[in-house]
Design a protein around this motif. Sequence first.
Motif, PDB file in Angstrom:
ATOM      1  N   PHE A  95      38.090  38.073  25.214  1.00 52.20           N
ATOM      2  CA  PHE A  95      37.993  38.103  26.684  1.00 52.20           C
ATOM      3  C   PHE A  95      39.319  38.569  27.301  1.00 52.20           C
ATOM      4  CE2 PHE A  95      34.384  34.769  27.295  1.00 52.20           C
ATOM      5  CZ  PHE A  95      33.446  35.783  27.232  1.00 52.20           C
ATOM      6  N   SER A  96      40.428  38.020  26.821  1.00 54.98           N
ATOM      7  CA  SER A  96      41.742  38.354  27.389  1.00 54.98           C
ATOM      8  C   SER A  96      42.086  39.817  27.202  1.00 54.98           C
ATOM      9  CB  SER A  96      42.833  37.486  26.747  1.00 54.98           C
ATOM     10  OG  SER A  96      42.616  36.119  27.023  1.00 54.98           O
ATOM     11  N   SER A  97      41.575  40.430  26.127  1.00 51.91           N
ATOM     12  CA  SER A  97      41.918  41.827  25.860  1.00 51.91           C
ATOM     13  C   SER A  97      41.300  42.770  26.888  1.00 51.91           C
ATOM     14  CB  SER A  97      41.485  42.225  24.445  1.00 51.91           C
ATOM     15  OG  SER A  97      40.075  42.259  24.317  1.00 51.91           O
ATOM     16  N   ARG A 102      46.081  48.934  27.335  1.00 46.75           N
ATOM     17  CA  ARG A 102      45.303  50.091  26.883  1.00 46.75           C
ATOM     18  C   ARG A 102      43.898  50.091  27.491  1.00 46.75           C
ATOM     19  NH1 ARG A 102      45.529  46.717  22.180  1.00 46.75           N
ATOM     20  NH2 ARG A 102      43.474  46.060  21.455  1.00 46.75           N
ATOM     21  N   ALA A 103      43.292  48.892  27.635  1.00 42.60           N
ATOM     22  CA  ALA A 103      41.958  48.821  28.234  1.00 42.60           C
ATOM     23  C   ALA A 103      42.006  49.200  29.712  1.00 42.60           C
ATOM     24  CB  ALA A 103      41.383  47.410  28.060  1.00 42.60           C
ATOM     25  N   VAL A 104      43.051  48.740  30.398  1.00 41.31           N
ATOM     26  CA  VAL A 104      43.202  49.088  31.819  1.00 41.31           C
ATOM     27  C   VAL A 104      43.388  50.601  31.975  1.00 41.31           C
ATOM     28  CG1 VAL A 104      44.696  48.831  33.835  1.00 41.31           C
ATOM     29  CG2 VAL A 104      44.108  46.823  32.443  1.00 41.31           C
ATOM     30  N   THR A 105      44.235  51.181  31.114  1.00 35.37           N
ATOM     31  CA  THR A 105      44.451  52.632  31.170  1.00 35.37           C
ATOM     32  C   THR A 105      43.149  53.390  30.927  1.00 35.37           C
ATOM     33  OG1 THR A 105      46.724  52.386  30.404  1.00 35.37           O
ATOM     34  CG2 THR A 105      45.707  54.560  30.125  1.00 35.37           C
ATOM     35  N   TYR A 106      42.378  52.951  29.927  1.00 37.92           N
ATOM     36  CA  TYR A 106      41.121  53.635  29.607  1.00 37.92           C
ATOM     37  C   TYR A 106      40.159  53.567  30.784  1.00 37.92           C
ATOM     38  CZ  TYR A 106      37.039  55.129  26.935  1.00 37.92           C
ATOM     39  OH  TYR A 106      35.936  55.823  26.482  1.00 37.92           O
ATOM     40  N   ILE A 112      36.044  53.399  35.375  1.00 37.73           N
ATOM     41  CA  ILE A 112      35.228  52.210  35.103  1.00 37.73           C
ATOM     42  C   ILE A 112      35.790  51.056  35.933  1.00 37.73           C
ATOM     43  CG2 ILE A 112      34.462  50.577  33.328  1.00 37.73           C
ATOM     44  CD1 ILE A 112      34.916  52.839  31.263  1.00 37.73           C
ATOM     45  N   PRO A 113      34.979  50.359  36.717  1.00 37.49           N
ATOM     46  CA  PRO A 113      35.492  49.252  37.539  1.00 37.49           C
ATOM     47  C   PRO A 113      36.184  48.184  36.687  1.00 37.49           C
ATOM     48  CG  PRO A 113      33.279  49.845  38.213  1.00 37.49           C
ATOM     49  CD  PRO A 113      33.550  50.611  36.947  1.00 37.49           C
ATOM     50  N   HIS A 114      37.255  47.628  37.243  1.00 31.25           N
ATOM     51  CA  HIS A 114      38.036  46.626  36.498  1.00 31.25           C
ATOM     52  C   HIS A 114      37.412  45.232  36.546  1.00 31.25           C
ATOM     53  CE1 HIS A 114      41.268  49.383  35.622  1.00 31.25           C
ATOM     54  NE2 HIS A 114      41.423  49.663  36.909  1.00 31.25           N
ATOM     55  N   ASP A 115      36.404  45.021  37.382  1.00 30.98           N
ATOM     56  CA  ASP A 115      35.870  43.663  37.546  1.00 30.98           C
ATOM     57  C   ASP A 115      34.574  43.420  36.774  1.00 30.98           C
ATOM     58  OD1 ASP A 115      34.253  45.300  39.002  1.00 30.98           O
ATOM     59  OD2 ASP A 115      34.337  44.145  40.867  1.00 30.98           O
ATOM     60  N   LEU A 116      34.204  44.320  35.851  1.00 35.35           N
ATOM     61  CA  LEU A 116      32.939  44.143  35.119  1.00 35.35           C
ATOM     62  C   LEU A 116      33.028  43.046  34.069  1.00 35.35           C
ATOM     63  CD1 LEU A 116      31.812  47.852  34.543  1.00 35.35           C
ATOM     64  CD2 LEU A 116      31.070  46.264  36.327  1.00 35.35           C
ATOM     65  N   GLY A 117      34.154  42.990  33.350  1.00 35.12           N
ATOM     66  CA  GLY A 117      34.269  42.048  32.236  1.00 35.12           C
ATOM     67  C   GLY A 117      33.481  42.525  31.031  1.00 35.12           C
ATOM     68  N   THR A 118      33.712  41.864  29.905  1.00 36.23           N
ATOM     69  CA  THR A 118      33.022  42.228  28.666  1.00 36.23           C
ATOM     70  C   THR A 118      32.227  41.045  28.132  1.00 36.23           C
ATOM     71  OG1 THR A 118      33.307  43.042  26.397  1.00 36.23           O
ATOM     72  CG2 THR A 118      35.024  41.577  27.244  1.00 36.23           C
ATOM     73  N   ALA A 119      31.107  41.336  27.493  1.00 39.36           N
ATOM     74  CA  ALA A 119      30.414  40.311  26.714  1.00 39.36           C
ATOM     75  C   ALA A 119      31.128  40.162  25.369  1.00 39.36           C
ATOM     76  CB  ALA A 119      28.961  40.702  26.498  1.00 39.36           C
ATOM     77  N   MET A 314      46.921  55.741  23.467  1.00 37.47           N
ATOM     78  CA  MET A 314      46.116  56.272  24.571  1.00 37.47           C
ATOM     79  C   MET A 314      46.935  57.111  25.540  1.00 37.47           C
ATOM     80  SD  MET A 314      42.926  56.013  24.545  1.00 37.47           S
ATOM     81  CE  MET A 314      42.744  56.536  26.240  1.00 37.47           C
ATOM     82  N   HIS A 315      48.157  56.695  25.858  1.00 34.34           N
ATOM     83  CA  HIS A 315      48.955  57.463  26.815  1.00 34.34           C
ATOM     84  C   HIS A 315      49.307  58.835  26.263  1.00 34.34           C
ATOM     85  CE1 HIS A 315      51.606  55.387  24.086  1.00 34.34           C
ATOM     86  NE2 HIS A 315      52.693  55.948  24.574  1.00 34.34           N
ATOM     87  N   GLY A 316      49.556  58.920  24.968  1.00 33.67           N
ATOM     88  CA  GLY A 316      49.837  60.211  24.347  1.00 33.67           C
ATOM     89  C   GLY A 316      48.613  61.100  24.287  1.00 33.67           C
ATOM     90  N   LEU A 317      47.463  60.495  23.986  1.00 26.75           N
ATOM     91  CA  LEU A 317      46.217  61.259  23.968  1.00 26.75           C
ATOM     92  C   LEU A 317      45.898  61.804  25.354  1.00 26.75           C
ATOM     93  CD1 LEU A 317      44.206  58.800  21.694  1.00 26.75           C
ATOM     94  CD2 LEU A 317      44.713  61.185  21.120  1.00 26.75           C
ATOM     95  N   ALA A 318      46.167  61.004  26.374  1.00 26.86           N
ATOM     96  CA  ALA A 318      45.895  61.455  27.739  1.00 26.86           C
ATOM     97  C   ALA A 318      46.822  62.593  28.139  1.00 26.86           C
ATOM     98  CB  ALA A 318      46.036  60.287  28.708  1.00 26.86           C
TER      99      ALA A 318
END
Length: 410
Positions: A95-97, A102-106, A112-119, A314-318
Amino acid sequence: MIHDLPADLPADLIGAKAHGLNELMRLGLPVPPGFVISTAACRAFLRDGRLPDELPPQAGRVSVRSGAAVSMPGMMDTVLDVEPDQVRSAIAAVFSSWNSPRAVTYRELHAIPHDLGTAVIVQAMVYGDRDQHSGSGVAFSRDPSTGAPVVFGEVLFGRRGIDVVSGSHATRPVTDLAEREPAVWAALESALGRLERHYRDVCQVEFTFESGRLWFLQVRPGGLVGRAAIRVAVDLVDEGLIDRGTAVQRVSAGDVRAARTPRLRTDVDLLARGQGASPGVAAGRIAVTADQAVRMAADGPVVLVRPHTSPLDMHGLAAAAGVVTSLGGPASHAAVVARAMGKPAVVAAPLTVDLQADCVRANDRSVPEGTLIAVDGTGGEVVLGDPGTTTAAEDPHLSRLLAWMNADLR
């Protein structure tokens, strides 16, 4: 907030991965037993730091995987082989991840909205490294680069799935299963055909076989490049699975542009030839780390050359115009991310990245960081300099699709 698999619930509540697992189970395909904790529970955890009070009992060791409603490959944590009394801390870690850099950058790169959360999916462990009849792989019902109607993918014998998708190991073609584990191959081939008929589209699966028994861990859409998407749409019409209107709707303007992607000229100074993993041509100066790619990109295009990539890159790939790796295959992290970003990529190129000397070695040649190279993500060529491009050959599948589009407009 906690649901058994299968549960007839929407993907925005249980995540796309759990939704796909439910479809697999509904079709009678083998999935390790487990349960899913909803995206609502994640949002509650991120808000007040609390997990659901009680979890279903686990009889043995489990895997704890993220599963957002929108796929974010490799961006969040996965915790494998967890002791039952450590499951709660593993769920909290996953959950914390969601808020890892990297997830925020992606999410920002893909809107993708930041407030969706993950199952979070908790499943009984299956071991690809159990014995000589075990392994893991990724398979597509058709070739994701060309759309050809053949089972395509990669496999590692005696390894877990993380070793396949990370791109950190040299994989084997999934067709090697036919000789080494024919029962697993037959079951996999049959399941892919069944899934394609069910979804009426190309599918990809992640699988593990343990002591000769096949298990599916994920199913999702094919993730085809432009030319392949067009061929598949036309072929599925010919096979009677979809109509022409559906085929036209499935192909985007980006797919059409990608199908006209040029190729590198043939009179080139070839440095290495690997596997084309994401089509297109890019030229730029070599960067051998993600950080250096970001710095160098301020002064012009760069090509990121790595042994393999991870979410930390991710930053290098971008920042890079193109990507080359010496390991991994078409389902590796570098390949998947490059296709999602529409950047040319070559994987499994026979070269060595020397981080101590800041150079790339191929055959008897040593090429320092900063050297101009070009990559062709269709044919897998990595060449010195920028030789320029040629126009792509006419695509008969694209011609048919464009005719259907024009007929719809009249």
